[in-house]
Motif scaffolding. Structure first.
Motif, PDB file in Angstrom:
ATOM      1  N   GLY A  49       0.317  -0.907   0.107  1.00  0.00           N
ATOM      2  CA  GLY A  49      -0.150  -0.294   0.420  1.00  0.00           C
ATOM      3  C   GLY A  49       0.621   0.695  -0.024  1.00  0.00           C
ATOM      4  N   GLY A  50       0.115   2.240  -0.215  1.00  0.00           N
ATOM      5  CA  GLY A  50       1.000   3.845  -0.457  1.00  0.00           C
ATOM      6  C   GLY A  50       1.428   4.737  -1.312  1.00  0.00           C
ATOM      7  N   ILE A  51       2.333   4.764  -1.751  1.00  0.00           N
ATOM      8  CA  ILE A  51       2.992   5.592  -3.139  1.00  0.00           C
ATOM      9  C   ILE A  51       2.636   4.019  -4.064  1.00  0.00           C
ATOM     10  N   SER A  52       3.316   2.480  -4.291  1.00  0.00           N
ATOM     11  CA  SER A  52       2.940   1.413  -4.625  1.00  0.00           C
ATOM     12  C   SER A  52       1.989   0.686  -4.242  1.00  0.00           C
ATOM     13  N   PRO A  53       1.369  -0.187  -4.686  1.00  0.00           N
ATOM     14  CA  PRO A  53       0.785  -1.095  -4.047  1.00  0.00           C
ATOM     15  C   PRO A  53       1.399  -2.583  -3.249  1.00  0.00           C
ATOM     16  N   LEU A  54       2.898  -3.184  -4.306  1.00  0.00           N
ATOM     17  CA  LEU A  54       3.328  -4.267  -3.420  1.00  0.00           C
ATOM     18  C   LEU A  54       4.833  -3.956  -4.006  1.00  0.00           C
ATOM     19  N   ILE A  55       5.784  -4.018  -3.273  1.00  0.00           N
ATOM     20  CA  ILE A  55       7.700  -4.086  -3.494  1.00  0.00           C
ATOM     21  C   ILE A  55       8.624  -4.628  -2.580  1.00  0.00           C
ATOM     22  N   ILE A  56       8.245  -5.852  -3.039  1.00  0.00           N
ATOM     23  CA  ILE A  56       9.034  -7.090  -2.445  1.00  0.00           C
ATOM     24  C   ILE A  56      10.575  -6.504  -2.391  1.00  0.00           C
ATOM     25  N   TYR A  57      11.303  -6.067  -1.516  1.00  0.00           N
ATOM     26  CA  TYR A  57      13.129  -6.103  -2.121  1.00  0.00           C
ATOM     27  C   TYR A  57      13.626  -7.385  -1.464  1.00  0.00           C
ATOM     28  N   SER A 104      23.051  -4.895   6.355  1.00  0.00           N
ATOM     29  CA  SER A 104      23.179  -4.534   4.819  1.00  0.00           C
ATOM     30  C   SER A 104      21.573  -3.720   4.326  1.00  0.00           C
ATOM     31  N   GLY A 105      22.043  -3.603   3.363  1.00  0.00           N
ATOM     32  CA  GLY A 105      21.205  -2.446   2.416  1.00  0.00           C
ATOM     33  C   GLY A 105      21.344  -0.960   3.014  1.00  0.00           C
ATOM     34  N   SER A 106      20.173  -0.583   1.937  1.00  0.00           N
ATOM     35  CA  SER A 106      20.430   1.097   2.627  1.00  0.00           C
ATOM     36  C   SER A 106      19.859   1.710   3.805  1.00  0.00           C
ATOM     37  N   GLN A 107      18.144   0.788   4.068  1.00  0.00           N
ATOM     38  CA  GLN A 107      17.298   1.269   4.525  1.00  0.00           C
ATOM     39  C   GLN A 107      17.623   0.156   6.125  1.00  0.00           C
ATOM     40  N   ARG A 108      17.886   0.614   7.039  1.00  0.00           N
ATOM     41  CA  ARG A 108      18.828  -0.196   8.459  1.00  0.00           C
ATOM     42  C   ARG A 108      17.636  -0.055   9.595  1.00  0.00           C
ATOM     43  N   TYR A 130       8.036  -5.001  18.464  1.00  0.00           N
ATOM     44  CA  TYR A 130       9.469  -4.131  18.273  1.00  0.00           C
ATOM     45  C   TYR A 130       9.458  -2.634  18.314  1.00  0.00           C
ATOM     46  N   LEU A 131      10.563  -1.859  19.161  1.00  0.00           N
ATOM     47  CA  LEU A 131      10.141  -0.898  18.679  1.00  0.00           C
ATOM     48  C   LEU A 131      12.157  -1.161  18.949  1.00  0.00           C
ATOM     49  N   GLY A 132      12.040   0.201  17.652  1.00  0.00           N
ATOM     50  CA  GLY A 132      13.218   0.450  16.551  1.00  0.00           C
ATOM     51  C   GLY A 132      13.153   2.107  15.870  1.00  0.00           C
ATOM     52  N   SER A 133      14.957   2.050  15.713  1.00  0.00           N
ATOM     53  CA  SER A 133      15.374   3.717  15.160  1.00  0.00           C
ATOM     54  C   SER A 133      15.161   2.762  13.741  1.00  0.00           C
ATOM     55  N   PHE A 134      14.814   3.641  12.815  1.00  0.00           N
ATOM     56  CA  PHE A 134      15.279   3.663  11.207  1.00  0.00           C
ATOM     57  C   PHE A 134      16.898   4.570  11.053  1.00  0.00           C
ATOM     58  N   SER A 135      17.379   4.316  10.274  1.00  0.00           N
ATOM     59  CA  SER A 135      18.377   4.928   9.577  1.00  0.00           C
ATOM     60  C   SER A 135      18.871   4.526   8.206  1.00  0.00           C
ATOM     61  N   VAL A 136      19.443   5.568   8.079  1.00  0.00           N
ATOM     62  CA  VAL A 136      20.342   5.032   5.739  1.00  0.00           C
ATOM     63  C   VAL A 136      21.478   4.389   6.413  1.00  0.00           C
ATOM     64  N   ASN A 137      21.611   3.655   5.341  1.00  0.00           N
ATOM     65  CA  ASN A 137      23.159   2.968   4.612  1.00  0.00           C
ATOM     66  C   ASN A 137      24.034   3.070   6.314  1.00  0.00           C
ATOM     67  N   ASN A 138      25.260   3.729   6.679  1.00  0.00           N
ATOM     68  CA  ASN A 138      25.625   3.798   7.525  1.00  0.00           C
ATOM     69  C   ASN A 138      25.967   5.105   8.867  1.00  0.00           C
ATOM     70  N   GLY A 150      12.780   7.098  20.523  1.00  0.00           N
ATOM     71  CA  GLY A 150      12.124   8.216  21.341  1.00  0.00           C
ATOM     72  C   GLY A 150      12.670   9.228  20.379  1.00  0.00           C
ATOM     73  N   SER A 151      13.141   9.317  19.080  1.00  0.00           N
ATOM     74  CA  SER A 151      13.477  10.795  19.039  1.00  0.00           C
ATOM     75  C   SER A 151      13.071  11.619  18.143  1.00  0.00           C
ATOM     76  N   GLY A 152      11.700  10.882  17.349  1.00  0.00           N
ATOM     77  CA  GLY A 152      10.594  11.658  16.957  1.00  0.00           C
ATOM     78  C   GLY A 152      10.067  10.338  15.727  1.00  0.00           C
ATOM     79  N   PRO A 153       9.361  11.151  15.136  1.00  0.00           N
ATOM     80  CA  PRO A 153       8.616  10.619  13.869  1.00  0.00           C
ATOM     81  C   PRO A 153       9.157   9.834  12.822  1.00  0.00           C
ATOM     82  N   GLU A 154      10.761  10.168  12.264  1.00  0.00           N
ATOM     83  CA  GLU A 154      11.375   9.719  11.455  1.00  0.00           C
ATOM     84  C   GLU A 154      11.842   9.405  11.435  1.00  0.00           C
ATOM     85  N   SER A 155      12.443   8.810  12.696  1.00  0.00           N
ATOM     86  CA  SER A 155      12.636   7.642  13.319  1.00  0.00           C
ATOM     87  C   SER A 155      12.346   6.320  13.589  1.00  0.00           C
ATOM     88  N   ASP A 156      11.258   7.089  14.543  1.00  0.00           N
ATOM     89  CA  ASP A 156      11.002   5.881  15.475  1.00  0.00           C
ATOM     90  C   ASP A 156      10.148   4.865  14.670  1.00  0.00           C
TER      91      ASP A 156
END
Length: 192
Positions: A91-99, A119-123, A138-146, A153-159
């Motif tokens: 859902g969203g931008i595309s109906p379905l994407i499998i990486y 590994s991968g760009s989205q971590r 699961y409570l986690g944090s999103f980051s890009v590359n390294n 708890g740092s905000g919606p872009e990473s939580d």
């Protein structure tokens, strides 16, 4: 009077026999926004999977096969070690994407399981909390590359928040309702 001590002893033994779920720690850590996402998990998931049906038929079949697997208990299973993992965006931008498959690792820091996608760009990096016999939070944090991940708890872009489900000794997944980027539902699939 002897009945009262007997009832108290019986009540204590019943309470001790019950599994210990969400001990309150997750409730102290989870943000209000993420709590809201989990509260709307069912409706978000349903809408995302409905949109996903318009995706590539072979990918739709892969998604259907994944979601048709029975859910089994996490108890008596050790998730620690190396895993291959991939993200499915529904859902969203595309109906379905499998990486493609990437590398993930689960460790136990003494307080519970910790996940790191290595590994991968989205971590993602984060921690699991018992929710029921067949589901963890699961409570986690999103980051890009390294980039160094921000603390949860740092905000919606990473939580990140999601429910984890296990389908066998060598397969499990996390479903992230309403992630900040791109889709309505992200599913991170794990295999050994």
């Amino acid at each position: 009077m002897p009945v009262r001590p007997l009832l108290l002893a019986l009540l204590a033994s019943v309470c001790m026999a019950l599994p210990a779920y969400a001990d309150g720690e997750v409730q102290k850590l989870i943000t209000a926004a993420d709590k809201g996402r989990l509260e709307k998990y069912g409706e978000t998931r349903k809408a995302a999977l409905e949109e996903a049906k318009a995706g590539n038929p072979s990918e739709v079949k892969q998604l259907d096969d994944l979601l048709a697997k029975p859910i089994v208990a996490f108890s008596d299973k050790d998730l620690t070690g190396n895993w291959k993992c991939r993200t499915i965006k529904a859902g969203g931008i595309s109906p379905l994407i499998i990486y493609d498959w990437f590398k993930c690792k689960v460790t136990d820091d003494g307080a519970g399981w910790r996940l790191t996608k290595i590994s991968g760009s989205q971590r993602t990096t984060g921690r699991f909390f018992d929710d029921s016999d067949k589901r963890s939070i699961y409570l986690g944090s999103f980051s890009v590359n390294n980039d160094k991940p921000k603390p949860y708890g740092s905000g919606p872009e990473s939580d990140q928040v999601g429910y984890a489900f296990r389908s066998s000794a060598s397969e499990w997944r996390i479903e992230f309702p309403a992630p900040y980027y791109e889709s309505k539902l992200d599913i991170m699939e794990f295999k050994r």
